[in-house]
Design a protein around this motif. Structure first.
Motif, short mmCIF file in Angstrom:
data_model
loop_
_atom_site.label_atom_id
_atom_site.label_comp_id
_atom_site.label_asym_id
_atom_site.label_seq_id
_atom_site.Cartn_x
_atom_site.Cartn_y
_atom_site.Cartn_z
N VAL A 163 16.57 -0.59 62.78
CA VAL A 163 17.70 0.28 62.40
C VAL A 163 18.92 -0.56 62.07
O VAL A 163 19.61 -0.33 61.06
N VAL A 164 19.20 -1.56 62.89
CA VAL A 164 20.35 -2.44 62.64
C VAL A 164 20.16 -3.21 61.34
O VAL A 164 21.09 -3.34 60.53
N ALA A 165 18.96 -3.71 61.11
CA ALA A 165 18.68 -4.46 59.88
C ALA A 165 18.87 -3.58 58.65
O ALA A 165 19.41 -4.02 57.63
N LEU A 166 18.44 -2.33 58.75
CA LEU A 166 18.59 -1.41 57.61
C LEU A 166 20.06 -1.15 57.33
O LEU A 166 20.49 -1.08 56.16
N ALA A 167 20.87 -0.99 58.38
CA ALA A 167 22.30 -0.77 58.19
C ALA A 167 22.96 -1.99 57.55
O ALA A 167 23.87 -1.85 56.73
N LEU A 168 22.50 -3.18 57.93
CA LEU A 168 23.07 -4.40 57.38
C LEU A 168 22.66 -4.61 55.93
O LEU A 168 23.49 -4.98 55.08
N LEU A 169 21.38 -4.40 55.64
CA LEU A 169 20.85 -4.76 54.33
C LEU A 169 20.88 -3.62 53.32
O LEU A 169 20.80 -3.87 52.11
N GLY A 170 20.98 -2.37 53.81
CA GLY A 170 20.97 -1.24 52.89
C GLY A 170 21.96 -1.34 51.75
O GLY A 170 21.60 -1.15 50.58
N PRO A 171 23.22 -1.67 52.04
CA PRO A 171 24.21 -1.72 50.95
C PRO A 171 23.93 -2.78 49.90
O PRO A 171 24.32 -2.61 48.73
N VAL A 173 20.74 -4.32 49.41
CA VAL A 173 19.34 -4.34 48.96
C VAL A 173 18.92 -3.00 48.38
O VAL A 173 18.33 -2.94 47.29
N LEU A 174 19.22 -1.90 49.08
CA LEU A 174 18.73 -0.58 48.66
C LEU A 174 19.67 0.12 47.69
O LEU A 174 19.22 0.65 46.66
N PRO A 176 21.80 -0.96 45.44
CA PRO A 176 21.77 -1.42 44.05
C PRO A 176 20.53 -0.98 43.28
O PRO A 176 20.49 -1.11 42.05
N LEU A 177 19.50 -0.49 43.96
CA LEU A 177 18.33 0.03 43.26
C LEU A 177 18.65 1.31 42.50
O LEU A 177 17.95 1.66 41.54
N PHE A 178 19.71 1.99 42.90
CA PHE A 178 20.02 3.30 42.33
C PHE A 178 21.34 3.33 41.56
O PHE A 178 21.54 4.21 40.72
N ASN A 179 22.25 2.43 41.87
CA ASN A 179 23.56 2.43 41.21
C ASN A 179 24.04 1.00 40.99
O ASN A 179 23.63 0.09 41.71
N ARG A 180 24.93 0.87 40.02
CA ARG A 180 25.63 -0.39 39.82
C ARG A 180 27.02 -0.26 40.44
O ARG A 180 27.63 0.80 40.38
N TYR A 222 32.32 6.97 50.05
CA TYR A 222 31.65 6.77 51.33
C TYR A 222 31.84 5.33 51.80
O TYR A 222 32.28 4.46 51.04
N VAL A 223 31.51 5.12 53.08
CA VAL A 223 31.50 3.80 53.68
C VAL A 223 30.07 3.51 54.12
O VAL A 223 29.40 4.39 54.66
N SER A 224 29.60 2.30 53.88
CA SER A 224 28.27 1.91 54.35
C SER A 224 28.31 0.46 54.80
O SER A 224 29.25 -0.28 54.50
N GLY A 225 27.25 0.06 55.51
CA GLY A 225 27.14 -1.31 55.96
C GLY A 225 27.95 -1.59 57.21
O GLY A 225 28.82 -0.83 57.61
N VAL A 226 27.61 -2.71 57.84
CA VAL A 226 28.34 -3.18 59.01
C VAL A 226 28.58 -4.67 58.84
O VAL A 226 27.85 -5.37 58.14
#
Length: 443
Positions: A163-171, A173-174, A176-180, A222-226
């Motif tokens: 869960v922590v890794a997803l919060a860190l890497l989502g912004p 890694v994930l 950018p797959l959908f938006n620039r 929105y805010v994302s990432g840690v």
């Protein structure tokens, strides 16, 4: 101004929607929102019934057994294929509901992409969901099968770390797959936002703009990432109208540049809150006020470390969930119900996902209540920073009208699923702030 951390937030009862919207506006929003909610609930029920059928019915169990058997006796393959079958089946049964929602957005002018683009985005989303489901669920099944040292506590710890890794890497890694994403361009708005961040003592390296307009006319931030991956993101649709005004492109002589408030096209739909301001400020200045208030709300989330606390809560709940299913699947009555040998049996995949769905549904009221409190607190801090309740009401009007919010929300659905307070509750909060702080712009 007080942008400090607070636990208590005034939350007055919501007023009637006709106090802030016309009958026509209420009717238009309700006509969009109510069918979407009903079909969303049907889609949820169909997905749940599908998992129930795969987990509890004879034909469903035989299908899972056949699919897992394609890997022979190789345990990792059996676990992965069993989970993949369930996730793929869920995707197939949800596709008609997704297409219906897309068609509704096309008809109401909220969608800007063609069917091909929608299907590409849908496929990418489902592929990401497949990976994020197969990997942890199959890993848990294998851990229960092989029983490594410290199990199930080590499995719970690994789940929390994921869960922590997803919060860190989502912004990075994930998303950018959908938006620039590009930095908010230099200018008065950028300087104002960075000034707000400094005033609120929030460390912000940059504010990013998402190219949401290639997909929708909805407005959002929105805010994302840690930590080092934390980011504040604003949709380009939220900025589009004001940028056009700065270039002198107001349409048809409309001082608000809204072109009469027809169907949304890109970022050019009339601002929901632009009415009733009495011409007190030029349109570009009102645009900056509204965007700055939205971003002050997001900066309040950063100030209170809401994403960090949410990540920590998610990690703890994930760990608790791993321990809970490990304990439950040691009970003979549940193993008999699911016709499996335990958590280490690859055929447990649909039962495991069913337990997760039921647990999520049971936790939803508490999680939604906490989320609404967090959002109300960010709204209040944004009011304290901006000291402009009239702009807050204007922003809520625009968000409701351009996003087709439900202005007559069902109370049970709010309790169960709403992550944000209803529109009229947020407007009531802005008006309460104005009553407690006379002398500023009226709401």
């Amino acid at each position: 101004m007080s942008a400090g951390r607070r636990l208590w937030v005034p939350r007055p009862p919501a007023g009637d929607a006709l106090e802030a919207f016309s009958r026509e506006e209420v009717a238009a929003c309700v006509a969009y929102a109510k069918p979407r909610q009903r079909w969303g609930l049907v889609a949820f029920a169909v997905n749940l019934l599908l998992v129930v059928a795969l987990a509890l019915s004879g034909p469903g169990r035989r299908l899972v057994r056949w699919c897992a058997g394609l890997a022979g006796g190789w345990a990792p393959g059996r676990a992965a294929l069993a989970v993949t079958l369930v996730v793929a089946a869920q995707a197939l049964v949800s596709l008609p509901f997704s297409l219906r929602a897309f068609g509704q957005d096309v008809r109401t002018g909220l969608a800007t992409q063609r069917l091909r683009g929608f299907l590409v985005d849908w496929s990418k989303g489902r592929a990401v969901g497949l990976v994020l489901t197969v990997v942890p669920v199959a890993a848990l099944v294998l851990a229960a099968h092989w029983r490594p040292f410290g199990y199930p506590w080590t499995a719970a710890a690994v789940g929390a770390l994921l869960v922590v890794a997803l919060a860190l890497l989502g912004p990075v890694v994930l998303e950018p797959l959908f938006n620039r994403f590009v930095p908010l361009p230099p200018g008065p708005l950028r300087e104002r936002v960075l000034g707000l961040a400094a005033e609120m003592r929030v460390p912000v390296r940059d504010v990013l703009v998402s190219d949401a307009s290639r997909r929708t006319t909805r407005v959002n931030a929105y805010v994302s990432g840690v930590g080092r991956t934390r980011r504040v993101v604003v949709y380009d649709t939220l900025l589009g109208r004001g940028q056009g005004e700065d270039r002198g492109q107001a349409q048809d002589g409309d001082p608000d540049g809204g072109g009469g408030g027809g169907q949304a096209r890109g970022g050019d739909q009339a601002w929901g809150g632009g009415q009733g301001q009495g011409g007190e400020r030029p349109a570009p200045a009102r645009h900056q006020d509204e965007v700055a208030l939205v971003l002050a709300h997001e900066l309040a989330h950063v100030r209170h470390r809401d994403v960090l606390w949410g990540t920590a809560a998610g990690a703890l709940l994930t760990a608790a969930g791993v321990l809970a299913v490990s304990w439950l699947l040691e009970r003979s009555w549940l193993r008999d119900l699911l016709h499996v040998g335990g958590l280490g049996d690859a055929l447990v995949a649909p039962g495991l996902l069913l337990l997760g769905a039921v647990g999520g549904l049971l936790a939803s009221p508490l999680a939604s209540a906490v989320s609404r409190w967090v959002e109300a607190r960010a709204d209040w801090v944004a009011l304290e920073v901006s000291r402009d309740p009239a702009t807050a009401v204007a922003v809520e009007r625009r968000l409701a009208l351009e996003n087709r919010a439900d202005l007559r929300p069902n109370r049970l659905l709010v309790v169960m699923f709403s992550s944000h307070p209803p529109t009229m509750a947020r407007i009531a909060q802005a008006r309460l702030w104005a009553a407690h702080n006379p002398g500023g712009p009226t709401a």
